[in-house]
Design a protein around this motif. Structure first.
Motif, PDB file in Angstrom:
ATOM      1  N   ILE A   1      46.791  32.184  36.346  1.00 50.64           N
ATOM      2  CA  ILE A   1      45.397  32.342  35.910  1.00 50.64           C
ATOM      3  C   ILE A   1      45.413  32.943  34.511  1.00 50.64           C
ATOM      4  N   CYS A   2      44.755  32.314  33.584  1.00 48.00           N
ATOM      5  CA  CYS A   2      44.709  32.828  32.218  1.00 48.00           C
ATOM      6  C   CYS A   2      43.315  33.385  31.935  1.00 48.00           C
ATOM      7  N   VAL A   3      43.290  34.634  31.497  1.00 48.01           N
ATOM      8  CA  VAL A   3      42.014  35.272  31.142  1.00 48.01           C
ATOM      9  C   VAL A   3      42.082  35.580  29.655  1.00 48.01           C
ATOM     10  N   ASP A   4      41.308  34.889  28.876  1.00 47.17           N
ATOM     11  CA  ASP A   4      41.415  35.042  27.416  1.00 47.17           C
ATOM     12  C   ASP A   4      40.140  34.513  26.772  1.00 47.17           C
TER      13      ASP A   4
ATOM     14  N   PHE B   1      36.235  43.224  34.608  1.00 48.73           N
ATOM     15  CA  PHE B   1      36.830  42.167  35.437  1.00 48.73           C
ATOM     16  C   PHE B   1      37.749  42.775  36.505  1.00 48.73           C
ATOM     17  N   VAL B   2      38.606  43.707  36.087  1.00 48.75           N
ATOM     18  CA  VAL B   2      39.562  44.304  37.033  1.00 48.75           C
ATOM     19  C   VAL B   2      38.830  45.185  38.055  1.00 48.75           C
ATOM     20  N   LEU B   3      37.809  45.901  37.613  1.00 55.48           N
ATOM     21  CA  LEU B   3      37.053  46.731  38.556  1.00 55.48           C
ATOM     22  C   LEU B   3      36.377  45.852  39.617  1.00 55.48           C
ATOM     23  N   ALA B   4      35.913  44.685  39.196  1.00 52.94           N
ATOM     24  CA  ALA B   4      35.270  43.780  40.162  1.00 52.94           C
ATOM     25  C   ALA B   4      36.308  43.165  41.113  1.00 52.94           C
ATOM     26  N   LEU B   5      37.483  42.831  40.611  1.00 48.77           N
ATOM     27  CA  LEU B   5      38.560  42.356  41.505  1.00 48.77           C
ATOM     28  C   LEU B   5      38.863  43.443  42.540  1.00 48.77           C
ATOM     29  N   THR B   6      38.884  44.689  42.079  1.00 48.25           N
ATOM     30  CA  THR B   6      39.171  45.820  42.966  1.00 48.25           C
ATOM     31  C   THR B   6      38.051  45.966  44.003  1.00 48.25           C
ATOM     32  N   TYR B   7      36.825  45.772  43.554  1.00 43.77           N
ATOM     33  CA  TYR B   7      35.673  45.865  44.472  1.00 43.77           C
ATOM     34  C   TYR B   7      35.839  44.872  45.626  1.00 43.77           C
ATOM     35  N   VAL B   8      36.142  43.626  45.292  1.00 40.43           N
ATOM     36  CA  VAL B   8      36.294  42.601  46.330  1.00 40.43           C
ATOM     37  C   VAL B   8      37.438  42.989  47.279  1.00 40.43           C
ATOM     38  N   THR B   9      38.519  43.455  46.696  1.00 43.92           N
ATOM     39  CA  THR B   9      39.701  43.814  47.489  1.00 43.92           C
ATOM     40  C   THR B   9      39.387  44.937  48.477  1.00 43.92           C
TER      41      THR B   9
ATOM     42  N   GLU C   1      27.821  39.595  34.397  1.00 39.61           N
ATOM     43  CA  GLU C   1      26.925  39.911  33.274  1.00 39.61           C
ATOM     44  C   GLU C   1      27.706  40.428  32.072  1.00 39.61           C
ATOM     45  N   ILE C   2      28.703  41.243  32.354  1.00 38.03           N
ATOM     46  CA  ILE C   2      29.446  41.918  31.273  1.00 38.03           C
ATOM     47  C   ILE C   2      30.522  41.015  30.679  1.00 38.03           C
ATOM     48  N   THR C   3      31.246  40.339  31.569  1.00 37.43           N
ATOM     49  CA  THR C   3      32.446  39.601  31.124  1.00 37.43           C
ATOM     50  C   THR C   3      32.172  38.146  30.771  1.00 37.43           C
ATOM     51  N   GLY C   4      31.111  37.596  31.342  1.00 39.08           N
ATOM     52  CA  GLY C   4      30.853  36.160  31.162  1.00 39.08           C
ATOM     53  C   GLY C   4      31.641  35.305  32.153  1.00 39.08           C
ATOM     54  N   ILE C   5      32.395  35.943  33.063  1.00 35.13           N
ATOM     55  CA  ILE C   5      33.168  35.194  34.061  1.00 35.13           C
ATOM     56  C   ILE C   5      32.331  35.019  35.331  1.00 35.13           C
ATOM     57  N   ASP C   6      32.287  33.809  35.826  1.00 36.61           N
ATOM     58  CA  ASP C   6      31.488  33.508  37.008  1.00 36.61           C
ATOM     59  C   ASP C   6      31.935  34.377  38.200  1.00 36.61           C
ATOM     60  N   SER C   7      30.963  34.914  38.918  1.00 40.27           N
ATOM     61  CA  SER C   7      31.293  35.819  40.029  1.00 40.27           C
ATOM     62  C   SER C   7      32.122  35.115  41.105  1.00 40.27           C
ATOM     63  N   GLU C   8      31.869  33.816  41.316  1.00 42.08           N
ATOM     64  CA  GLU C   8      32.639  33.085  42.329  1.00 42.08           C
ATOM     65  C   GLU C   8      34.120  33.055  41.969  1.00 42.08           C
TER      66      GLU C   8
ATOM     67  N   ILE D   1      35.675  35.372  40.345  1.00 44.84           N
ATOM     68  CA  ILE D   1      36.218  36.716  40.593  1.00 44.84           C
ATOM     69  C   ILE D   1      36.537  36.889  42.083  1.00 44.84           C
ATOM     70  N   TYR D   2      35.627  36.449  42.940  1.00 45.55           N
ATOM     71  CA  TYR D   2      35.902  36.511  44.391  1.00 45.55           C
ATOM     72  C   TYR D   2      37.176  35.739  44.726  1.00 45.55           C
ATOM     73  N   GLU D   3      37.234  34.512  44.196  1.00 47.25           N
ATOM     74  CA  GLU D   3      38.365  33.635  44.519  1.00 47.25           C
ATOM     75  C   GLU D   3      39.697  34.242  44.059  1.00 47.25           C
ATOM     76  N   ILE D   4      39.695  34.786  42.855  1.00 44.67           N
ATOM     77  CA  ILE D   4      40.956  35.314  42.314  1.00 44.67           C
ATOM     78  C   ILE D   4      41.395  36.567  43.066  1.00 44.67           C
ATOM     79  N   ALA D   5      40.462  37.446  43.385  1.00 42.52           N
ATOM     80  CA  ALA D   5      40.826  38.648  44.154  1.00 42.52           C
ATOM     81  C   ALA D   5      41.454  38.245  45.493  1.00 42.52           C
ATOM     82  N   ARG D   6      40.835  37.271  46.142  1.00 47.42           N
ATOM     83  CA  ARG D   6      41.347  36.852  47.460  1.00 47.42           C
ATOM     84  C   ARG D   6      42.722  36.194  47.321  1.00 47.42           C
ATOM     85  N   GLU D   7      42.839  35.292  46.366  1.00 47.26           N
ATOM     86  CA  GLU D   7      44.130  34.595  46.201  1.00 47.26           C
ATOM     87  C   GLU D   7      45.239  35.568  45.816  1.00 47.26           C
TER      88      GLU D   7
END
Ligand code: SF4
Length: 797
Positions: free
Chosen positions: A243-246, A270-278, A315-322, A324-330
């Protein structure tokens, strides 16, 4: 001597390299390994030929190479297969090292300035004249400053001989040491250090899932671990993803499974939201967390109560919330064989230290610490130190820093950052010097292999600093922009002309490697150890005379014993008496045959003859699978508590958030009509260090500014048009590259171009200089330069 290697020959060499690389490797080791004798061989028709195993210095990676020397001319650099770190790879930059050796613009003789500072007018002098000049100025300043050794500042770039120069700094007795860390890895190294105990390596070879955020490995540095990262997650044995984040669509993005175009400086959200899902979905490795975390419940509560949801992060990162969910889970599905890549880059945003803390904790939630396929600490082969002198100077002031006058009782903290690390904060130090805020006079500087003019934000201020210094001594191989401001230039030889201090390389496959001298130094250049030998011989006793005059303890000691006895403690020549070769032999004397192997093969690790195997044309085994040090602490972190530190109360005492949280001031804001400027590096170009290398310039002529295509059309900008980029602190010009690979409010160009030294034939005014426009914004913890916090304007010229 004027030797030119044509581009054609260079490219021919590269082709040969890829075809016969494996054959060379076979010849090098297979026969002799059984007898314990290692002999280098070569395939050439020339009779006067030798091959020398050494290490590359075209960037910081230190890949192993074999230099072919024909009739005393280095004609070819090949990869050396024996080094586990570089695994028979030598990139384009590494191949172009020959041109660094034979660059006609090299510093050839000692020189003393005759024109104005920055003007580039120098006269050639002898080494003795150069040392004499330094002695007179140094003695005068120290006498006037009553032996305050800290009235001199010492700075150095990264390199294997950095320690040799630092030994001189320690003996001299100054407290003012600045290295590249605050314009490089300071926040990542410290963020991981306080959270998991050490800045780790990434086992990209065995990871099944990799998040690469802000690191452009496919383009910025091409090494074996880059290849691991690009290919292994896609190989049949692994089913995971890259996954490339740039903010830019880079070459790494092109090779990844998913590219997330994040807004610059918002990775922490982004990382805080990944942590939230986790945490919310309880995806984390409960057993690992229960055993190895400190402050987990507080961290969990903080993340959940702050509602760091994917929606919030979108809202902050411009990355779709879906996404973020998918990446945290994977990520957690693949953990512990999943890596959030820590990166090797400099600080980009003010929140960088907290980003690294948050990333380290997220990584640890999956248990991927000190394990195969995750982050690893690796083992290190110990080597011995060498003799140093550490005199105590009574009048040497402590480091020039400006304390925070408003600090609360028991709170540490400085005027503009919370902590001062060993390498200091370059920006803070320079700015306080210019504002006359330092607690005492600093009047001279010694600069080794370092180019703050090109490498530090706000080059106008750096020029002012260099002009204000009464004595600037530069030790370098090239007439860089910084060297142009020197009073005395001491020419160092290039890495192919010197043996450097032997170095130990930790990791899953630890080894020791040595840079061996390939040919004698050209012109009058010398390795830094010899420069230090000559300089200390000249200045050691005269400087001691100053100490004798002002240092009460020394005066008393002389009365009790004798001058000769007391001087022994202050004799700056001692660390440089022995040759580098002798020092290296001593350093590895714990290993019976290491010194010999390091001279012949450039690399050593225990049992290497037994372990080393060539598996296929370009595949090697260094350690048997069961001997690799993926885990050295049973998966436990290396912090003093042996726990992952989520909530560090000691940070709070310094005014730093004890847990990584998001603050409003981190939000991405760009005033209308402006753009956020980003910078980066390229695999064929080592920042400013290789800007004058004509071989590499053939591959990359100049830097271009990336502008979103639609913006370019609206401003009537076409490919190749000259653009002026301006910020609050300066301007630079370079050509346009309109592209859809960047967002409309972002701009990007490669660092290292646009040099002002007219002594650099190829680099002079070639392209744009990022540090002419990047503002001197610091992150608040270590005062590291935050490189992506500058908004700029552009116009077509
Ligand atoms: S990555 Fe390239 S430039 Fe850097 S040390 Fe290795 S070969 Fe040299």
């Amino acid at each position: 001597m004027n030797i030119e290697i044509s581009r054609r020959k260079f490219l021919q060499g590269s082709i040969t390299l890829s075809v016969i690389g494996g054959m060379t490797a076979t010849n090098l080791f297979s026969k002799e390994e059984k007898s314990g004798k290692i002999k280098l061989t070569t395939k050439t028709g020339t009779s006067n030929v030798k091959e020398v195993a050494t290490l590359c210095e075209m960037c910081v990676n230190k890949c192993a190479l074999i230099a072919r020397v024909e009739d005393n001319v280095v004609t070819k650099l090949d990869p050396n297969p024996h080094f586990p770190k570089s695994r028979n790879m030598l990139c384009a930059r590494g191949n172009a090292g020959i041109q660094a050796l034979y660059d006609p613009d090299r510093l050839k003789y000692p020189m003393i300035r005759v024109g104005e500072k920055g003007e580039g007018k120098f006269k050639r002098v002898t080494w003795d004249e150069a040392f004499e000049y330094i002695k007179e100025k140094t003695v005068k300043i120290l006498d006037e400053e009553k032996d305050n050794r800290s009235s001199f500042m010492f700075c150095a770039g990264e390199g294997m001989a950095e320690h040799t120069f630092k030994t001189f700094f320690q003996g001299f007795g100054s407290s003012n040491w600045l290295n590249h860390s605050s314009i490089c890895l300071q926040t990542v190294a410290s963020g991981y250090g306080v959270t998991i105990g050490k800045y780790p390596q990434s086992d990209l070879e065995n990871a099944k899932y990799i998040i690469m955020a802000g690191a452009n490995r496919a383009e910025a540095i091409v090494t074996p671990d880059t290849m691991d990262g690009m290919k292994n997650v896609k190989s049949k044995k692994n089913s995971g993803k890259l996954i490339c984040v740039d903010p830019r669509f880079t070459n790494t993005a092109a090779k990844s499974d998913k590219w997330l175009a994040i807004k610059p400086g918002t990775d922490l959200a982004f990382v805080l939201a990944l942590t939230y899902v986790t945490l919310k979905e309880e995806l984390y490795n409960k057993e690992y967390v229960n055993k190895n975390f400190n402050g987990f419940e507080e961290y969990k509560k903080m993340i959940l109560t702050n509602d760091y949801t994917p929606k919030w992060a979108q809202e902050i990162t411009g990355i779709d919330s879906e996404d973020i969910y998918e990446i945290a889970r994977e990520f957690m599905e693949n953990a512990p064989e999943a890596i959030y890549y820590p990166g090797r880059r400099s600080t980009f945003a003010k929140n960088d230290f907290q980003l690294r803390r948050a990333t380290a904790i997220f990584q640890a939630l999956g248990g991927g610490i000190d394990c195969k396929g995750g982050l690893i600490f690796g083992d290190t082969l110990k080597i011995k130190g060498h003799e140093e002198v550490l005199p105590m100077y009574e009048n040497a002031a402590s480091r020039a820093v400006v304390k925070n006058k408003n600090k609360k009782p028991n709170e540490a903290g400085y005027d503009d950052c919370a902590v001062v690390s060993g390498g200091g904060s370059w920006i803070s130090w320079r700015n306080h010097f210019l504002e006359d805020k330092h607690p005492y006079n600093v009047r001279g500087m010694f600069c080794y292999k370092h180019n703050p003019m090109m490498n530090m934000p706000n080059s106008t201020k750096t020029a002012q600093m260099l002009k204000k210094m009464e004595l600037v001594v530069c030790i370098d191989t090239m007439p860089s922009d910084t060297v142009m401001y020197a009073d005395v230039i001491l020419p160092e030889c290039t890495y192919l002309e010197r043996t450097d201090p032997v170095k130990t390389f930790g990791g899953a496959e630890p080894s020791i490697a040595q840079r061996n001298k390939v040919i004698k130094p050209m012109y009058e250049s010398k390795p830094v150890i010899e420069i230090m030998r000559g300089l200390t011989k000249k200045i050691s006793k005269p400087l001691f005379e100053i100490t004798k005059k002002y240092d009460e303890e020394v005066i008393d000691a002389i009365e009790d014993s004798s001058i000769e006895e007391v001087y022994k403690e202050f004799d700056l020549t001692i660390p440089f008496i022995h040759s580098q070769e002798k020092l290296n032999e001593h350093a590895v004397s714990n290993y019976p045959d290491a010194a010999e192997k390091l001279k012949k093969v450039g690399v050593y690790y225990p049992n290497m003859e037994k372990y080393y195997k060539q598996l296929s044309v370009n595949e090697f085994e260094y350690y048997p699978k069961n001997k690799k040090n993926y885990s050295i602490n049973s998966g436990k972190p290396l912090t003093p508590s042996e726990k992952i530190e989520c909530n560090l109360k000691t940070l709070a005492k310094k005014g730093i958030d004890p847990m990584p949280i998001w603050r409003e001031e981190y939000n991405y804001k760009i005033p209308k009509g402006k753009f956020r400027l980003m910078t980066g590096r390229h695999a064929q170009f080592t920042q400013s260090g290789s800007a004058n290398n004509s071989m590499l310039r053939d591959l990359m002529h100049q830097n271009y500014i990336w502008i979103n295509k639609r913006v370019a059309i609206s401003k009537n900008i076409n490919f190749g048009d000259m653009i002026e980029v301006s910020s609050k602190i300066g301007k630079t010009r370079l050509r346009a590259y309109p592209t859809e690979k960047i967002a409309p409010d972002n701009l990007f160009f490669i660092h290292g171009f646009g040099q002002e030294s007219s002594a650099l034939t190829w680099a002079y005014k070639n392209g744009g200089n990022d540090n002419a426009v990047i503002e001197d914004v610091m992150e608040p913890v270590y005062g590291a330069a935050a490189m992506h916090e500058t908004n700029v304007e552009i116009r077509k010229v």
